[in-house]
Design a protein around this motif. Structure first.
Motif, PDB file in Angstrom:
ATOM      1  N   ARG A 181      40.402  27.319  38.862  1.00  0.00           N
ATOM      2  CA  ARG A 181      40.344  28.634  38.209  1.00  0.00           C
ATOM      3  C   ARG A 181      41.709  29.047  37.662  1.00  0.00           C
ATOM      4  O   ARG A 181      41.783  29.625  36.590  1.00  0.00           O
ATOM      5  N   VAL A 182      42.760  28.784  38.414  1.00  0.00           N
ATOM      6  CA  VAL A 182      44.117  29.203  38.041  1.00  0.00           C
ATOM      7  C   VAL A 182      45.063  28.022  38.239  1.00  0.00           C
ATOM      8  O   VAL A 182      45.012  27.354  39.277  1.00  0.00           O
ATOM      9  N   ARG A 183      45.918  27.769  37.256  1.00  0.00           N
ATOM     10  CA  ARG A 183      46.928  26.722  37.389  1.00  0.00           C
ATOM     11  C   ARG A 183      48.274  27.382  37.667  1.00  0.00           C
ATOM     12  O   ARG A 183      48.786  28.139  36.821  1.00  0.00           O
ATOM     13  N   PHE A 191      45.125  38.206  45.782  1.00  0.00           N
ATOM     14  CA  PHE A 191      45.815  37.518  44.688  1.00  0.00           C
ATOM     15  C   PHE A 191      46.981  38.381  44.202  1.00  0.00           C
ATOM     16  O   PHE A 191      46.832  39.587  44.011  1.00  0.00           O
ATOM     17  N   ASP A 206      50.954  27.619  35.018  1.00  0.00           N
ATOM     18  CA  ASP A 206      50.812  28.625  33.969  1.00  0.00           C
ATOM     19  C   ASP A 206      51.379  29.969  34.400  1.00  0.00           C
ATOM     20  O   ASP A 206      51.602  30.847  33.552  1.00  0.00           O
ATOM     21  N   LEU A 207      51.585  30.149  35.697  1.00  0.00           N
ATOM     22  CA  LEU A 207      52.122  31.406  36.230  1.00  0.00           C
ATOM     23  C   LEU A 207      53.636  31.357  36.413  1.00  0.00           C
ATOM     24  O   LEU A 207      54.226  32.284  36.939  1.00  0.00           O
ATOM     25  N   ILE A 235      41.766  29.301  44.469  1.00  0.00           N
ATOM     26  CA  ILE A 235      41.988  29.365  43.017  1.00  0.00           C
ATOM     27  C   ILE A 235      41.880  28.004  42.331  1.00  0.00           C
ATOM     28  O   ILE A 235      41.986  27.932  41.108  1.00  0.00           O
ATOM     29  N   THR A 280      47.096  21.668  38.902  1.00  0.00           N
ATOM     30  CA  THR A 280      48.107  22.726  39.051  1.00  0.00           C
ATOM     31  C   THR A 280      48.856  23.046  37.760  1.00  0.00           C
ATOM     32  O   THR A 280      49.579  24.041  37.715  1.00  0.00           O
ATOM     33  N   LYS A 336      53.010  36.282  37.278  1.00  0.00           N
ATOM     34  CA  LYS A 336      53.720  35.860  36.057  1.00  0.00           C
ATOM     35  C   LYS A 336      54.940  36.738  35.820  1.00  0.00           C
ATOM     36  O   LYS A 336      56.018  36.231  35.451  1.00  0.00           O
ATOM     37  N   ARG A 364      48.703  39.777  41.597  1.00  0.00           N
ATOM     38  CA  ARG A 364      48.409  39.999  40.183  1.00  0.00           C
ATOM     39  C   ARG A 364      49.665  39.981  39.308  1.00  0.00           C
ATOM     40  O   ARG A 364      49.585  39.726  38.110  1.00  0.00           O
ATOM     41  N   ARG A 380      36.117  23.707  40.851  1.00  0.00           N
ATOM     42  CA  ARG A 380      36.097  25.112  40.429  1.00  0.00           C
ATOM     43  C   ARG A 380      35.094  25.896  41.270  1.00  0.00           C
ATOM     44  O   ARG A 380      35.352  27.023  41.692  1.00  0.00           O
TER      45      ARG A 380
END
Length: 396
Positions: free
Chosen positions: A199-201, A168, A204-205, A196, A72, A173, A170, A297
């Protein structure tokens, strides 16, 4: 006797067919996980055993915690929550503790229409006023309306990503940046993390807290002979306020940090009496280690691929609620295609049962009229999906 035997043969199980329940992620539970959970020392561990006798169990909890933080991109994790809604409460209480620590008495939590229904319930239970944020015609958070509502009274935004419409967010962030600029925190409902993972942490968002349903993303069965598990990953700002107890590696072994110790002086207290559900921990870690990072993933990629395959096969026969662009892990249809037929979503679901399939999620999310929410999960084969779609097409 024949009557009851006949009824028993109508029981539905994952060994008989797929569960297309959207936002429930009823996937395959590998037998490997079950074998590991039944190993001596896991199956018979007791929460009141002396800590010296459960060093191995504490090491498993610590290892799982590190996997969750890694996947995460977050700073810390509270392992004790028992399931999703319990995890939500944990995250919101961490947020409240952080605000109280800086003397900030904010009272409002914003919840978008596309969020899970437990989100507003959790915020209200924690003593906050709840306000809705409308969705766009695309089924995502209306960023401008969210920004317009932010102010010094907003403690947090609770957002589900991917959201309940199977999409998702978008602008995630941008949402996080706006909330942080206004002095609030971002809570993310992680029930759909399987779409996700790898693929997505979320870290980071800009997410500050997110619960992870081990009984969804990491294959542990719903219930599993006891409660589920909903660990909450936390940002650097919220990690000090995580509830006790937690596991630390002293160098000479592992121990539980309790609230009365100095190391836990900022903890908001205890969320429950004991550390958590050991059976769920073992199953989830077994799943993670048998897949590896690359395999996890692929879990997300296959979940999204399967859902989009179903959407592509059925979109000309049924009416997608949000037809533009791909979905994430679940395909969402409304009842527009049934208008003028006297057939309802409930009728269609009962017809699916007649054909030997478990129905999809019905009438949820509430923002879609007559919703039919289909989540095939990543573990179903193309052959199974084709058989399912053939029946759906025939019924349509």
């Amino acid at each position: 006797m024949r009557h009851y035997t006949r009824l028993s043969r109508q029981n539905y199980a994952i060994d008989l067919g797929l569960f297309p329940l959207g936002s429930c992620t009823m996937k395959h539970n590998p037998r490997l996980n079950e074998k590991v959970a039944r190993m001596p020392g896991f199956a018979d561990v007791h929460p009141l055993q002396p800590v010296d006798t459960v060093r191995g169990a504490l090491e498993v909890i610590n290892e799982l915690a590190h996997w969750l933080i890694h996947l995460t991109g977050m700073h810390g994790v509270a392992m004790s929550p028992k399931a999703g809604a319990h995890g939500e409460l944990c995250g919101i209480l961490c947020i409240r503790a952080a605000l109280e620590a800086r003397g900030d008495a904010r009272k409002v939590v914003l919840v978008p229409e596309s969020a899970h229904g437990t989100n507003p319930a959790t915020a209200a239970f924690a003593g906050y006023e709840v306000e809705d944020i409308p969705a766009t015609a695309e089924g995502r958070v209306d960023l401008e309306k969210l920004k317009a509502r932010l102010g010094p009274d907003v403690a947090a935004v609770m957002i589900t990503n991917p959201n309940t419409c199977g999409l998702f967010e978008r602008d995630m962030k941008a949402i996080s940046d706006a909330v942080h600029a206004a002095g609030g925190y971002v809570y993310c409902d992680g029930a759909n993390f399987n779409a996700i993972v790898g693929r997505v942490r979320p870290g980071d968002l800009g997410v500050d807290a997110m619960h992870i349903n081990l009984h969804k993303t990491f294959s542990t069965p719903h219930g599993g002979g006891g409660p589920g598990a909903g660990p909450v990953v936390l940002s650097e700002a919220l990690a000090p306020f995580a509830p006790a107890p937690w596991v630390v590696n002293t160098g000479d072994g592992f121990k539980l940090v309790e609230r009365e110790e100095d190391e836990a002086e900022q903890a908001f207290g205890r969320l429950c009496a004991f550390q958590g559900q050991m059976g769920m921990y073992v199953r989830a870690l077994s799943y993670m280690m048998s897949h590896g990072s690359d395999g996890l993933r692929q879990v997300a990629e296959d979940a999204v691929l399967n859902a989009n395959y179903i959407k592509a096969r059925l979109e000309d026969l049924m009416s997608p609620a949000f037809p533009e662009g791909p979905c994430m892990h679940e395909a969402l249809f409304d009842d527009e295609w049934l208008k003028g037929t006297d057939i309802t979503t409930l009728d269609f679901a009962k017809a699916m049962i007649d054909e030997g399939f478990h129905p999809m999620t019905m009438y949820f999310p509430l923002v879609v009229h007559g919703a039919m929410l289909i989540e095939p999960t990543e573990s179903e084969s193309k052959q199974t999906l084709d058989r399912f779609c053939d029946v759906m097409a025939e019924l349509a």
